[in-house]
Scaffold this motif. Sequence first.
Motif, PDB file in Angstrom:
ATOM      1  N   ARG A   7     -48.782 -27.116  34.153  1.00  0.00           N
ATOM      2  CA  ARG A   7     -49.927 -26.504  34.861  1.00  0.00           C
ATOM      3  C   ARG A   7     -51.129 -26.331  33.940  1.00  0.00           C
ATOM      4  O   ARG A   7     -52.259 -26.585  34.328  1.00  0.00           O
ATOM      5  CB  ARG A   7     -49.514 -25.169  35.470  1.00  0.00           C
ATOM      6  CG  ARG A   7     -49.500 -25.266  37.009  1.00  0.00           C
ATOM      7  CD  ARG A   7     -49.111 -23.983  37.663  1.00  0.00           C
ATOM      8  NE  ARG A   7     -47.664 -23.844  37.676  1.00  0.00           N
ATOM      9  CZ  ARG A   7     -47.017 -22.685  37.582  1.00  0.00           C
ATOM     10  NH1 ARG A   7     -47.674 -21.567  37.429  1.00  0.00           N
ATOM     11  NH2 ARG A   7     -45.714 -22.646  37.634  1.00  0.00           N
ATOM     12  N   THR A   8     -50.861 -25.939  32.679  1.00  0.00           N
ATOM     13  CA  THR A   8     -51.966 -25.754  31.727  1.00  0.00           C
ATOM     14  C   THR A   8     -52.673 -27.079  31.465  1.00  0.00           C
ATOM     15  O   THR A   8     -53.908 -27.148  31.428  1.00  0.00           O
ATOM     16  CB  THR A   8     -51.426 -25.182  30.386  1.00  0.00           C
ATOM     17  OG1 THR A   8     -50.537 -24.133  30.684  1.00  0.00           O
ATOM     18  CG2 THR A   8     -52.548 -24.702  29.496  1.00  0.00           C
ATOM     19  N   ARG A  11     -54.628 -28.194  34.749  1.00  0.00           N
ATOM     20  CA  ARG A  11     -55.706 -27.355  35.304  1.00  0.00           C
ATOM     21  C   ARG A  11     -57.106 -27.984  35.225  1.00  0.00           C
ATOM     22  O   ARG A  11     -57.789 -28.053  36.254  1.00  0.00           O
ATOM     23  CB  ARG A  11     -55.690 -25.949  34.679  1.00  0.00           C
ATOM     24  CG  ARG A  11     -56.550 -24.976  35.486  1.00  0.00           C
ATOM     25  CD  ARG A  11     -56.437 -23.530  35.045  1.00  0.00           C
ATOM     26  NE  ARG A  11     -55.090 -23.021  35.033  1.00  0.00           N
ATOM     27  CZ  ARG A  11     -54.486 -22.487  33.961  1.00  0.00           C
ATOM     28  NH1 ARG A  11     -55.111 -22.411  32.819  1.00  0.00           N
ATOM     29  NH2 ARG A  11     -53.253 -22.035  34.040  1.00  0.00           N
ATOM     30  N   ASP A  14     -57.340 -30.645  37.735  1.00  0.00           N
ATOM     31  CA  ASP A  14     -57.234 -30.091  39.077  1.00  0.00           C
ATOM     32  C   ASP A  14     -58.560 -29.491  39.535  1.00  0.00           C
ATOM     33  O   ASP A  14     -59.006 -29.721  40.669  1.00  0.00           O
ATOM     34  CB  ASP A  14     -56.146 -29.018  39.060  1.00  0.00           C
ATOM     35  CG  ASP A  14     -55.508 -28.865  40.414  1.00  0.00           C
ATOM     36  OD1 ASP A  14     -55.719 -29.760  41.251  1.00  0.00           O
ATOM     37  OD2 ASP A  14     -54.833 -27.859  40.638  1.00  0.00           O
ATOM     38  N   GLU A  15     -59.208 -28.726  38.624  1.00  0.00           N
ATOM     39  CA  GLU A  15     -60.482 -28.087  38.974  1.00  0.00           C
ATOM     40  C   GLU A  15     -61.535 -29.133  39.341  1.00  0.00           C
ATOM     41  O   GLU A  15     -62.372 -28.932  40.206  1.00  0.00           O
ATOM     42  CB  GLU A  15     -60.991 -27.273  37.772  1.00  0.00           C
ATOM     43  CG  GLU A  15     -60.297 -25.934  37.621  1.00  0.00           C
ATOM     44  CD  GLU A  15     -60.599 -25.304  36.262  1.00  0.00           C
ATOM     45  OE1 GLU A  15     -59.922 -24.334  35.927  1.00  0.00           O
ATOM     46  OE2 GLU A  15     -61.507 -25.815  35.543  1.00  0.00           O
ATOM     47  N   THR A  20     -54.088 -30.954  43.241  1.00  0.00           N
ATOM     48  CA  THR A  20     -52.942 -30.271  43.864  1.00  0.00           C
ATOM     49  C   THR A  20     -53.046 -30.299  45.385  1.00  0.00           C
ATOM     50  O   THR A  20     -52.084 -30.643  46.069  1.00  0.00           O
ATOM     51  CB  THR A  20     -52.842 -28.807  43.375  1.00  0.00           C
ATOM     52  OG1 THR A  20     -52.916 -28.823  41.956  1.00  0.00           O
ATOM     53  CG2 THR A  20     -51.555 -28.159  43.818  1.00  0.00           C
TER      54      THR A  20
END
Length: 222
Positions: A7-8, A11, A14-15, A20
């Motif tokens: 996830r780190t 991120r 993803d942003e 996701t």
Amino acid sequence: MLSKVVRTIARPFDERFNLTNRLHESLLDKPVPDHARRYYFCFGGIAFFLFLTQAITGVLLTMYYVPSQDQAYSSVFYISNYVNYGWLLRSIHNWGAQLMVVFVMLHMLRVYITASYKHPREFNWVVGMLLLMTTMAFTLTGYLLPWDQKAYWGSTVTISLVEKVPFFGKSMANIIMGGDKLGQATLTRFFSAHIMVLPAGLVLFMAAHFWMVRKQGISGPL
Ligand code: HEM
């Protein structure tokens, strides 16, 4: 722990790209119908998983394998006896190949028994046939690569069956062998087919196969 690390790393991407949500919309948020939650509906997925295993172990094996008449056997011997966990790599590739054939057959049997080959999935059955033939071609070409007595004579027998095809048999066998008997040209051709042509074909056919499953949905209950 692992999911936190993933996830780190994910991120920032993803942003920026909304990955996701897209993944959820296109892949994860599709409920599986009740009738398809049976173990025999998993055979196709298991065949796919086995293919991924074969691709990973195959790439690792090519780091040591030498596709030459003089060195193929000794390079395979070296993998099994001197490379760290080489014996395990070879065994996984070998068992994976056999299991993949078994699971492709079981999957085909499931599709046949649940009559999923019928309208509108006829094209997917045809693509399935191409997948089956490509899988069998993988086993044929891979069998020769260790270049030991079993590989040499086993492939001689298989190719002699091709020779029996009426009219074109002899020329087909000559094209496959790269001459009129098994030799360096055959080994080179089989190796190139095994690591380039067939994987490319299989990935292409699988993409078409999965796309059709997605478009048409899984077949209904009997
Ligand atoms: C490398 C080989 C193959 C892989 C990885 C594969 C994978 C899959 C997967 C994951 C599905 C979704 C549902 C399920 O698993 O049952 C599927 C569906 C299907 N497959 Fe395959 N398949 C392969 C070979 C074949 C073969 C040999 C045939 C038949 C000749 C075939 C015909 C079909 C059909 C008609 C469907 C749609 C089934 C339905 O809607 O119920 N596939 N395949």
